[in-house]
Design an enzyme around this catalytic site. Structure first.
Site, PDB file in Angstrom:
ATOM      1  CG  HIS A 137       1.003  -2.517 -15.553  1.00  0.00           C
ATOM      2  ND1 HIS A 137       0.991  -3.674 -15.272  1.00  0.00           N
ATOM      3  CD2 HIS A 137       2.196  -2.886 -16.361  1.00  0.00           C
ATOM      4  CE1 HIS A 137       1.638  -4.514 -15.615  1.00  0.00           C
ATOM      5  NE2 HIS A 137       2.345  -3.966 -16.439  1.00  0.00           N
TER       6      HIS A 137
ATOM      7  N   GLY B 277       0.813  -1.131  -0.217  1.00  0.00           N
ATOM      8  CA  GLY B 277      -0.082   0.001   0.005  1.00  0.00           C
ATOM      9  C   GLY B 277       0.833   1.154  -0.003  1.00  0.00           C
TER      10      GLY B 277
ATOM     11  CG  LEU C   7     -10.890  -6.037 -11.068  1.00  0.00           C
ATOM     12  CD1 LEU C   7     -10.619  -4.766 -11.052  1.00  0.00           C
ATOM     13  CD2 LEU C   7     -11.676  -6.642 -10.103  1.00  0.00           C
TER      14      LEU C   7
END
Ligand code: GRF
Length: 228
Positions: free
Chosen positions: A124, A28, A108
């Site tokens: 990315h 994170g 997803l």
């Protein structure tokens, strides 16, 4: 973008702050950088929720220590459809204007992505369209490339394939290992990801039905910023 009533009182600003939902699966560091930029009011946005698909990841206590609301929507042992149904329900409770994938390690499905069409972005670690998928740093070293970087893009059903917004470009050095290259790239992510969110919050960047506009001009190529 749809703005929620809840967001309107959160910050005193000339325009409503953007409500962000940040999806993580690990450390994170991008989430924390973005949240700090919001808390310190360098981005006209606030983090409504940080959601992890994995319990026990380092990003969750980091977010809590910053005073952010966190939720876990577990993906392990749950079918894709049920997971995405639960994720959608949790996300929609927080009425995000923008969904930010920040090291979210789940592919997803198209229906999920379409639900957030134009409202979901990803970072990315490669100069897309090169090196979609995993292990980008090692693949760059193996190929002998002289430059590498990271890309912020809108999310579409094609994996790592949505319209490109902003790229950081760094040199690959002869002494680089996978770890040193990854660290150089990640430091740039912490610059370019908040910048794109600020563009959206300031209404400089718009999805425009899949043909993004930045400052009123079509982004046919990503904006590229060079780093040492
Ligand atoms: C970043 O390198 C990002 O490019 C990739 O996952 C990593 C997440 O790192 N999608 P962190 O969890 O934000 O530290």
């Amino acid at each position: 973008m749809v703005r929620s009533a809840k967001a309107r009182t959160a910050l005193s600003s000339t325009s409503d702050p953007l409500r962000l939902a940040i999806l993580i699966s690990g450390r994170g560091s991008n989430m924390a950088t973005i949240a700090r930029e919001c808390l310190e009011r360098r981005i006209n946005a606030r983090v409504a929720v940080v959601i992890s698909n994995k319990p026990g990841v380092a990003g969750l206590p980091t977010a809590q220590q910053m005073g952010l609301r966190t939720q876990v929507v577990p993906s392990s042992g749950v079918g894709r459809e049920d997971f995405e149904k639960a994720l959608t329900a949790t996300l929609d409770e927080h009425a995000p204007d923008l969904v930010i994938l920040a090291g979210f390690m789940r592919v997803l499905t198209a229906p999920f992505v379409r639900h957030y069409s134009g409202r979901m972005i990803n970072i990315h670690p490669s100069l897309l369209p090169k090196y979609t998928g995993l292990h980008t740093h090692q693949r760059v070293l193996d190929a002998g490339d002289t430059e590498h970087g990271a890309t912020v893009h809108f999310v579409t059903p094609e994996l790592d394939g949505g319209p490109l917004i902003l790229q950081s470009r760094v040199p690959v050095k002869t002494a680089d290992s996978e770890a040193t290259l990854a660290a150089r790239v990640q430091a740039t992510e912490h610059v370019i990801y908040p910048r794109v969110i600020a563009w959206i919050a300031d209404k400089r960047l718009d999805w425009n039905g899949g043909r993004p506009l930045l400052d009123g001009k079509h982004l046919t190529q990503p904006v590229v910023e060079d780093f040492p």
